[in-house]
Scaffold this motif. Sequence first.
Motif, PDB file in Angstrom:
ATOM      1  N   ARG A 131       0.808  -1.231   0.000  1.00  0.00           N
ATOM      2  CA  ARG A 131       0.000   0.000   0.000  1.00  0.00           C
ATOM      3  C   ARG A 131       0.834   1.270   0.000  1.00  0.00           C
ATOM      4  O   ARG A 131       0.315   2.361   0.069  1.00  0.00           O
ATOM      5  CB  ARG A 131      -0.937  -0.004   1.200  1.00  0.00           C
ATOM      6  N   GLY A 132       2.136   1.131  -0.024  1.00  0.00           N
ATOM      7  CA  GLY A 132       2.991   2.321  -0.008  1.00  0.00           C
ATOM      8  C   GLY A 132       4.438   1.921   0.135  1.00  0.00           C
ATOM      9  O   GLY A 132       4.807   0.777  -0.123  1.00  0.00           O
ATOM     10  N   ASN A 133       5.244   2.852   0.591  1.00  0.00           N
ATOM     11  CA  ASN A 133       6.671   2.608   0.743  1.00  0.00           C
ATOM     12  C   ASN A 133       7.044   2.763   2.213  1.00  0.00           C
ATOM     13  O   ASN A 133       7.352   3.864   2.664  1.00  0.00           O
ATOM     14  CB  ASN A 133       7.458   3.590  -0.135  1.00  0.00           C
ATOM     15  N   PRO A 134       7.023   1.652   2.988  1.00  0.00           N
ATOM     16  CA  PRO A 134       7.332   1.782   4.417  1.00  0.00           C
ATOM     17  C   PRO A 134       8.798   2.143   4.630  1.00  0.00           C
ATOM     18  O   PRO A 134       9.645   1.867   3.775  1.00  0.00           O
ATOM     19  CB  PRO A 134       7.030   0.382   4.972  1.00  0.00           C
ATOM     20  N   PRO A 135       9.102   2.755   5.764  1.00  0.00           N
ATOM     21  CA  PRO A 135      10.489   3.162   6.028  1.00  0.00           C
ATOM     22  C   PRO A 135      11.395   1.968   6.268  1.00  0.00           C
ATOM     23  O   PRO A 135      10.936   0.876   6.588  1.00  0.00           O
ATOM     24  CB  PRO A 135      10.356   4.010   7.299  1.00  0.00           C
ATOM     25  N   ASP A 136      12.707   2.197   6.101  1.00  0.00           N
ATOM     26  CA  ASP A 136      13.687   1.164   6.427  1.00  0.00           C
ATOM     27  C   ASP A 136      13.645   0.923   7.934  1.00  0.00           C
ATOM     28  O   ASP A 136      13.178   1.776   8.705  1.00  0.00           O
ATOM     29  CB  ASP A 136      15.090   1.620   6.036  1.00  0.00           C
ATOM     30  N   HIS A 137      14.140  -0.224   8.352  1.00  0.00           N
ATOM     31  CA  HIS A 137      14.113  -0.529   9.781  1.00  0.00           C
ATOM     32  C   HIS A 137      15.400  -1.239  10.187  1.00  0.00           C
ATOM     33  O   HIS A 137      15.893  -2.100   9.460  1.00  0.00           O
ATOM     34  CB  HIS A 137      12.909  -1.411  10.124  1.00  0.00           C
ATOM     35  N   SER A 138      15.921  -0.866  11.349  1.00  0.00           N
ATOM     36  CA  SER A 138      17.075  -1.556  11.916  1.00  0.00           C
ATOM     37  C   SER A 138      17.012  -1.448  13.431  1.00  0.00           C
ATOM     38  O   SER A 138      16.279  -0.635  13.981  1.00  0.00           O
ATOM     39  CB  SER A 138      18.389  -0.961  11.395  1.00  0.00           C
ATOM     40  N   GLY A 139      17.773  -2.285  14.092  1.00  0.00           N
ATOM     41  CA  GLY A 139      17.814  -2.264  15.553  1.00  0.00           C
ATOM     42  C   GLY A 139      16.935  -3.342  16.155  1.00  0.00           C
ATOM     43  O   GLY A 139      16.123  -3.970  15.480  1.00  0.00           O
TER      44      GLY A 139
END
Length: 200
Positions: A131-139
Amino acid sequence: MLGFDSPNDPEPLGYVGGRPVHTPTALAVLHAVMLVGGAFLMLFGGGWILKNMAFATSDAFGKGWVWQIFTYPFVHVASDPFQIIWLAIELLVLARMGREIEKVMGRKFFLGLYVALILVVPLVLGLLSLRGNPPDHSGSGILHFSVILAFAMIYPRVPVNVFFATVEVRWVAAIGFGAIALYCLANQRIVLLALYVASG
C-alpha cells in the motif's frame, strides 16, 4: 511439558571464566559486538555496510537482498549516547528475562521465539509495502520489547524494581506498551506502532 525441551535445560552453550553462558546471554553479547563493530565501521567509512544490513523492503524483496531479513536487528548505530545506554539496558533485560524464558520453555522454544520475532518486522513491512513505501528498519528495540512481553506472560506477578518502587512486571509491560503507543500516535509513527502491535 507441551513438547518443548526439558524445562530445566541445564546445559549452557559454554563457559566463560567458569560461568555458564546461555543462549540469551550469547545473543546479548552478539548485539554488543555488533554495536562496537558498527561504530568502527562508521569511523572508517563503512557505513554503507550497515545500510545494506538494515531492512529495506525494496532491497530485500526487490533486489533479492534476503539477508536483511535476519541482519536488521543486529544493526546498531551509535549516533546518540542515550541510544547506547538504552541498548545496554535492553541487552541486560534480554540476558536476564530471556534466560528465564529459556529455563521454563527450553532452548529450542526460546530460539524459535527469537527467530519468529525477528521475522515479524519484515513480514509486516512487506505487507505494508503493498500500500505504499514503508520506512527502512534496523535495531532490536521491538524484538527485545517482545521478549519483555513474553516474560510478562509467563511471570505476570514477578516484582521488578523500577527506580524507587517495586512493580509487577505485567504493569511495567503495560506501561511500556502504552508509552510506545502514545509516542507513535503523537509523532504519527503509525508504521512503527503497527510493528510493535504485530510483535506483541
